[in-house]
Design a protein around this motif. Structure first.
Motif, PDB file in Angstrom:
ATOM      1  N   ASP B  56      25.675  -3.673 105.394  1.00  0.00           N
ATOM      2  CA  ASP B  56      26.924  -4.423 105.378  1.00  0.00           C
ATOM      3  C   ASP B  56      26.893  -5.713 106.184  1.00  0.00           C
ATOM      4  O   ASP B  56      27.800  -6.535 106.047  1.00  0.00           O
ATOM      5  CB  ASP B  56      28.053  -3.574 105.978  1.00  0.00           C
ATOM      6  CG  ASP B  56      28.699  -2.651 104.969  1.00  0.00           C
ATOM      7  OD1 ASP B  56      28.254  -2.608 103.815  1.00  0.00           O
ATOM      8  OD2 ASP B  56      29.663  -1.964 105.356  1.00  0.00           O
ATOM      9  N   SER B  59      27.354  -8.907 104.404  1.00  0.00           N
ATOM     10  CA  SER B  59      28.538  -8.774 103.537  1.00  0.00           C
ATOM     11  C   SER B  59      29.819  -9.039 104.316  1.00  0.00           C
ATOM     12  O   SER B  59      30.748  -9.664 103.809  1.00  0.00           O
ATOM     13  CB  SER B  59      28.641  -7.353 102.959  1.00  0.00           C
ATOM     14  OG  SER B  59      27.505  -7.042 102.208  1.00  0.00           O
ATOM     15  N   ILE B  63      32.516 -11.930 103.228  1.00  0.00           N
ATOM     16  CA  ILE B  63      33.939 -11.683 102.935  1.00  0.00           C
ATOM     17  C   ILE B  63      34.821 -12.477 103.893  1.00  0.00           C
ATOM     18  O   ILE B  63      35.835 -13.058 103.492  1.00  0.00           O
ATOM     19  CB  ILE B  63      34.258 -10.175 103.075  1.00  0.00           C
ATOM     20  CG1 ILE B  63      33.369  -9.340 102.156  1.00  0.00           C
ATOM     21  CG2 ILE B  63      35.726  -9.905 102.779  1.00  0.00           C
ATOM     22  CD1 ILE B  63      33.291  -9.825 100.762  1.00  0.00           C
TER      23      ILE B  63
ATOM     24  N   HIS E   9      33.520  -9.403  90.089  1.00  0.00           N
ATOM     25  CA  HIS E   9      33.478  -9.976  91.438  1.00  0.00           C
ATOM     26  C   HIS E   9      32.085  -9.919  92.059  1.00  0.00           C
ATOM     27  O   HIS E   9      31.897 -10.310  93.190  1.00  0.00           O
ATOM     28  CB  HIS E   9      34.430  -9.230  92.370  1.00  0.00           C
ATOM     29  CG  HIS E   9      35.862  -9.394  91.999  1.00  0.00           C
ATOM     30  ND1 HIS E   9      36.366 -10.538  91.446  1.00  0.00           N
ATOM     31  CD2 HIS E   9      36.918  -8.554  92.128  1.00  0.00           C
ATOM     32  CE1 HIS E   9      37.662 -10.390  91.246  1.00  0.00           C
ATOM     33  NE2 HIS E   9      38.015  -9.209  91.634  1.00  0.00           N
ATOM     34  N   ASP E  13      22.814 -10.469  91.885  1.00  0.00           N
ATOM     35  CA  ASP E  13      22.075  -9.825  92.975  1.00  0.00           C
ATOM     36  C   ASP E  13      22.923  -8.826  93.750  1.00  0.00           C
ATOM     37  O   ASP E  13      22.485  -8.306  94.770  1.00  0.00           O
ATOM     38  CB  ASP E  13      21.506 -10.890  93.927  1.00  0.00           C
ATOM     39  CG  ASP E  13      22.616 -11.668  94.636  1.00  0.00           C
ATOM     40  OD1 ASP E  13      23.809 -11.443  94.322  1.00  0.00           O
ATOM     41  OD2 ASP E  13      22.292 -12.499  95.498  1.00  0.00           O
ATOM     42  N   GLY E  14      24.119  -8.582  93.282  1.00  0.00           N
ATOM     43  CA  GLY E  14      24.974  -7.591  93.934  1.00  0.00           C
ATOM     44  C   GLY E  14      25.925  -8.164  94.965  1.00  0.00           C
ATOM     45  O   GLY E  14      26.784  -7.454  95.488  1.00  0.00           O
TER      46      GLY E  14
ATOM     47  N   LEU F  46      28.364   2.049  88.542  1.00  0.00           N
ATOM     48  CA  LEU F  46      28.326   0.588  88.708  1.00  0.00           C
ATOM     49  C   LEU F  46      28.654   0.180  90.139  1.00  0.00           C
ATOM     50  O   LEU F  46      28.025  -0.688  90.721  1.00  0.00           O
ATOM     51  CB  LEU F  46      29.385  -0.058  87.815  1.00  0.00           C
ATOM     52  CG  LEU F  46      29.014  -0.480  86.417  1.00  0.00           C
ATOM     53  CD1 LEU F  46      30.197  -1.168  85.779  1.00  0.00           C
ATOM     54  CD2 LEU F  46      27.807  -1.410  86.429  1.00  0.00           C
ATOM     55  N   GLY F  50      24.252   1.004  92.156  1.00  0.00           N
ATOM     56  CA  GLY F  50      23.398  -0.087  91.700  1.00  0.00           C
ATOM     57  C   GLY F  50      22.226  -0.283  92.653  1.00  0.00           C
ATOM     58  O   GLY F  50      22.396  -0.243  93.863  1.00  0.00           O
ATOM     59  N   LEU F  52      20.862  -2.920  93.294  1.00  0.00           N
ATOM     60  CA  LEU F  52      20.833  -4.358  93.512  1.00  0.00           C
ATOM     61  C   LEU F  52      20.479  -4.662  94.955  1.00  0.00           C
ATOM     62  O   LEU F  52      20.830  -3.910  95.859  1.00  0.00           O
ATOM     63  CB  LEU F  52      22.219  -4.927  93.177  1.00  0.00           C
ATOM     64  CG  LEU F  52      22.646  -4.661  91.739  1.00  0.00           C
ATOM     65  CD1 LEU F  52      24.079  -5.086  91.555  1.00  0.00           C
ATOM     66  CD2 LEU F  52      21.718  -5.382  90.786  1.00  0.00           C
ATOM     67  N   PRO F  53      19.820  -5.785  95.200  1.00  0.00           N
ATOM     68  CA  PRO F  53      19.432  -6.102  96.576  1.00  0.00           C
ATOM     69  C   PRO F  53      20.624  -6.241  97.528  1.00  0.00           C
ATOM     70  O   PRO F  53      20.579  -5.808  98.667  1.00  0.00           O
ATOM     71  CB  PRO F  53      18.664  -7.425  96.438  1.00  0.00           C
ATOM     72  CG  PRO F  53      18.961  -7.938  95.073  1.00  0.00           C
ATOM     73  CD  PRO F  53      19.292  -6.756  94.236  1.00  0.00           C
ATOM     74  N   LYS F  54      21.676  -6.856  97.080  1.00  0.00           N
ATOM     75  CA  LYS F  54      22.863  -7.001  97.940  1.00  0.00           C
ATOM     76  C   LYS F  54      24.016  -6.232  97.327  1.00  0.00           C
ATOM     77  O   LYS F  54      24.711  -6.749  96.452  1.00  0.00           O
ATOM     78  CB  LYS F  54      23.276  -8.466  98.057  1.00  0.00           C
ATOM     79  CG  LYS F  54      22.172  -9.390  98.523  1.00  0.00           C
ATOM     80  CD  LYS F  54      22.683 -10.822  98.582  1.00  0.00           C
ATOM     81  CE  LYS F  54      21.511 -11.785  98.748  1.00  0.00           C
ATOM     82  NZ  LYS F  54      21.937 -13.187  98.682  1.00  0.00           N
ATOM     83  N   GLY F  55      24.204  -5.019  97.749  1.00  0.00           N
ATOM     84  CA  GLY F  55      25.225  -4.185  97.114  1.00  0.00           C
ATOM     85  C   GLY F  55      26.556  -4.318  97.801  1.00  0.00           C
ATOM     86  O   GLY F  55      26.992  -3.436  98.532  1.00  0.00           O
ATOM     87  N   ASP F  56      27.243  -5.429  97.551  1.00  0.00           N
ATOM     88  CA  ASP F  56      28.471  -5.711  98.298  1.00  0.00           C
ATOM     89  C   ASP F  56      29.690  -4.935  97.834  1.00  0.00           C
ATOM     90  O   ASP F  56      30.704  -4.928  98.538  1.00  0.00           O
ATOM     91  CB  ASP F  56      28.832  -7.201  98.146  1.00  0.00           C
ATOM     92  CG  ASP F  56      28.114  -8.086  99.140  1.00  0.00           C
ATOM     93  OD1 ASP F  56      27.290  -7.575  99.919  1.00  0.00           O
ATOM     94  OD2 ASP F  56      28.376  -9.297  99.125  1.00  0.00           O
ATOM     95  N   ALA F  57      29.635  -4.314  96.645  1.00  0.00           N
ATOM     96  CA  ALA F  57      30.887  -3.865  96.043  1.00  0.00           C
ATOM     97  C   ALA F  57      31.732  -3.014  96.989  1.00  0.00           C
ATOM     98  O   ALA F  57      32.889  -3.325  97.255  1.00  0.00           O
ATOM     99  CB  ALA F  57      30.612  -3.140  94.729  1.00  0.00           C
ATOM    100  N   SER F  59      31.259  -2.597 100.207  1.00  0.00           N
ATOM    101  CA  SER F  59      31.451  -3.306 101.484  1.00  0.00           C
ATOM    102  C   SER F  59      32.740  -4.117 101.460  1.00  0.00           C
ATOM    103  O   SER F  59      33.460  -4.193 102.458  1.00  0.00           O
ATOM    104  CB  SER F  59      30.296  -4.276 101.748  1.00  0.00           C
ATOM    105  OG  SER F  59      29.075  -3.591 101.809  1.00  0.00           O
ATOM    106  N   VAL F  60      33.004  -4.763 100.341  1.00  0.00           N
ATOM    107  CA  VAL F  60      34.226  -5.568 100.236  1.00  0.00           C
ATOM    108  C   VAL F  60      35.455  -4.691 100.469  1.00  0.00           C
ATOM    109  O   VAL F  60      36.375  -5.062 101.208  1.00  0.00           O
ATOM    110  CB  VAL F  60      34.326  -6.252  98.851  1.00  0.00           C
ATOM    111  CG1 VAL F  60      35.622  -7.040  98.739  1.00  0.00           C
ATOM    112  CG2 VAL F  60      33.129  -7.148  98.606  1.00  0.00           C
ATOM    113  N   MET F 132      37.954  -4.589  91.909  1.00  0.00           N
ATOM    114  CA  MET F 132      36.551  -4.731  91.515  1.00  0.00           C
ATOM    115  C   MET F 132      36.296  -4.180  90.106  1.00  0.00           C
ATOM    116  O   MET F 132      35.403  -4.642  89.407  1.00  0.00           O
ATOM    117  CB  MET F 132      35.616  -3.964  92.468  1.00  0.00           C
ATOM    118  CG  MET F 132      35.754  -4.216  93.948  1.00  0.00           C
ATOM    119  SD  MET F 132      35.170  -5.843  94.523  1.00  0.00           S
ATOM    120  CE  MET F 132      33.406  -5.708  94.182  1.00  0.00           C
TER     121      MET F 132
END
Lengths: 162, 162, 162, 162, 162, 162
Positions: B56, B59, B63, E9, E13-14, F46, F50, F52-57, F59-60, F132
């Motif tokens: 995080d 991230s 944000i 959103h 790259d995520g 999803l 994922g 994905l390298p940066k999995g922000d979902a 985290s947001v 999201m």
């Protein structure tokens, strides 16, 4: 790995949290921070040395910095809310160098330090100076935002090197 | 003195105001800004290269930067409110240099430029990075906050020198 | 009863709502409002006529008023958010009367009038003046907060009587 | 000059700051303030005496006043944040006079007084009343915003004259 | 993988961003949402059917919901700011079931839909109802927060199944 | 009627107020709350799985929940401001059920409980998850927002039934 734990806002699995400060003791804490706005000498003169009857230009930036210190926990996600007990924001315009040095001092009686509040104050004061001068100098730069000194709290006093 | 009038937020007597933009035309405007956080290489590794399942750390700063862009008119006293239509905040960690470069892009369909929004985004993202690392590096510095480029609006496109 | 419907923020059953303005046309709208702070002559002198190098006292109130105009829809529950395009806040200190007259002008290109924004600007500027002087005059009074004139919009121009 | 120092928010050079309250003792402090909205008798009846099932009109103003008390340090630039422990906002509609008197009481256990919080509560409640009635009376005036009494703190109790 | 792109959103790259809506066309958009507060029948009676002269209880929740709709882009990090043009919040207390159904309608002329605003309105209205009743029913539950219908915009009208 | 007095935010005449907590003692208080987002299994994948390298979902949504906890007294009109000393927000994605369970823990040393802060954290985290996924599942539902447990304060510890 011990360093992993050093990012206090991040837990063992990497997720963010607001750390527990409920057992920290309430003491008087002070922090000072600074920022430098680099522009041109003639712009510094415009901002700071006008002989105008109502010279609001730097006042606007000062008020913006003071109000921003109070908004720190709204801006920096993992900051704890704190009862700020004093804020000053001062400007040192230097027309020869084309710079304006901004220094903020923040004080609290609370359970966490106030360096983020002091840094937020100088940052927003600097952004406000930029906003005032952007029509005459789009290329101005805000530099050197850093903590100058902090005192109070368990980790003891600290001062930046020269 | 013509330069006096160049500080658009200041009237002839030196008092501040929010300037009239009601006759400016609505166009698509974009601005990019950057900031550099200077710390140590091991701290950059902690922030950006941890193999933790939930990483995080950056991230949170992303944000914070995006949300701060929306708060610009609350922070910078004479900024006009704007309907922001896009914000990105990106990080370029460089462990060799001990730096993290932050770049923000803000877009609007509106009557004023969005450079203040882009600068606010990188500034608050940088403050948030500082907040994450302050327990391991009190001496980190935020440097080089500046506009990289802007486009749209009457004054035309502009790009910072290298 | 036709008067019942005159309270536009209240529906037929008495419950509050934010009224539909989606079909109103966007025009340039201006409103001016004023407030009077009544204190003592010596206090007015302190506030407005000090020969101090940095005379921030009224600047603080001006900035507070400008920023408050932008916060109107956060403060007044049923106000619509509006893209404010201009704000000025001015002071007329009168030491003989012991008063400070505050006047704000707010402009927008929008679908509703801006009299609430102008009234909020003078009210918060007046509260800030009060805050500056309360240590020397607890008995100060804020009086005469009213709309001076408004223009733009379907209901036409309006001006307060003398 | 001793009076110069009486503007506690202004330093010797005239610049504004948020004064140091870190050494003030925490006590229970109370303040009461009032405001008068002057309109027409028929408007007061509309607002306050409708036999409607859901009579929200004054409730909206009451909630606005209570919420505004909590926002005082965001609105008044040099106010310290305070942990408010009680707020009431009351209305005295008087159809014969065409007035609505608003009174707020704010209480805290803190290091500074709460008169600014009480004044902000009545001011924003009055602005909200104005917003409710502006379609039927553009010429309404908000008058007599003042502190009625305060208690607690070093400076002792204080009450406004009749 | 096409689904990856469906989280609008999140970039390839995520990483999160606020998506570009600058080319979307401005149309009238409406959304309705609901929430259910499940408590006990006697608590519903307390809230909604008291014969008290000033029945503020549900008014407080209504105002909270309306104000929260305006705060949506401050709360939901990747939401675009929108000029809300109408908000209503309504309550359907059912003492037999021990429930209070809350429905919000939000309207805008803008470039994105307003379902998040309607959902935020019912959520905060429901939290406020909870806050009113928590001393008498700690075990109350907020259920069924969902979009009922939306219209306007490119993706066309949509209605929830029964 | 004793139950009338049980709505602590409502006075004898039905009008709302912020109750007096100035005499309550400051103790360490903790509350945990949860919410469930009901969507489809593929959407949960999803969001949460994922590679994905940066999995922000998520985290947001976590950051949104933490920041919302700090905003509780701005959102819930009669809530007292509190110095929050810890917040965590955690997610339990369950692709088989198509659900994401959200749990928040909030801690303070203060004079009132923090269940509203914990409920606000899970509600806003859930709204952010909804935001999201709304492009892929308009029919998602937020369910079961409730307090799981609270401790500290005069009323003693409390835990929700299974």
């Amino acid at each position: 790995m011990e360093e992993q734990q050093s990012l206090t806002h991040v837990r063992a699995d990497g997720s963010a949290h607001m750390v527990d400060v409920s057992e920290k003791s309430e003491t008087t804490r002070v922090a000072r921070a600074e920022a430098i706005v680099r522009t041109r000498g003639d712009v510094v003169v415009l901002l700071a040395e006008g002989n105008l009857p109502k010279g609001d230009a730097l006042s606007v930036a000062r008020i913006a910095g003071i109000m921003a210190a109070k908004k720190t926990p709204e801006l920096v996600p993992l900051c704890h809310p704190l009862p700020i007990s004093k804020v000053t924001v001062d400007f040192e315009p230097n027309a020869a160098d084309g710079t304006i040095r901004i220094e903020a001092l923040v004080k609290t009686r609370g359970v966490t330090g106030v360096e983020m509040e002091a840094l937020t104050a100088v940052s927003v004061a600097a952004l406000t100076v930029f906003d005032m001068i952007k029509a005459v100098d789009k290329a101005a730069i805000i530099d050197g935002i850093r903590v100058l000194a902090k005192s109070g709290g368990k980790s003891g006093d600290w001062e930046a090197g020269a």
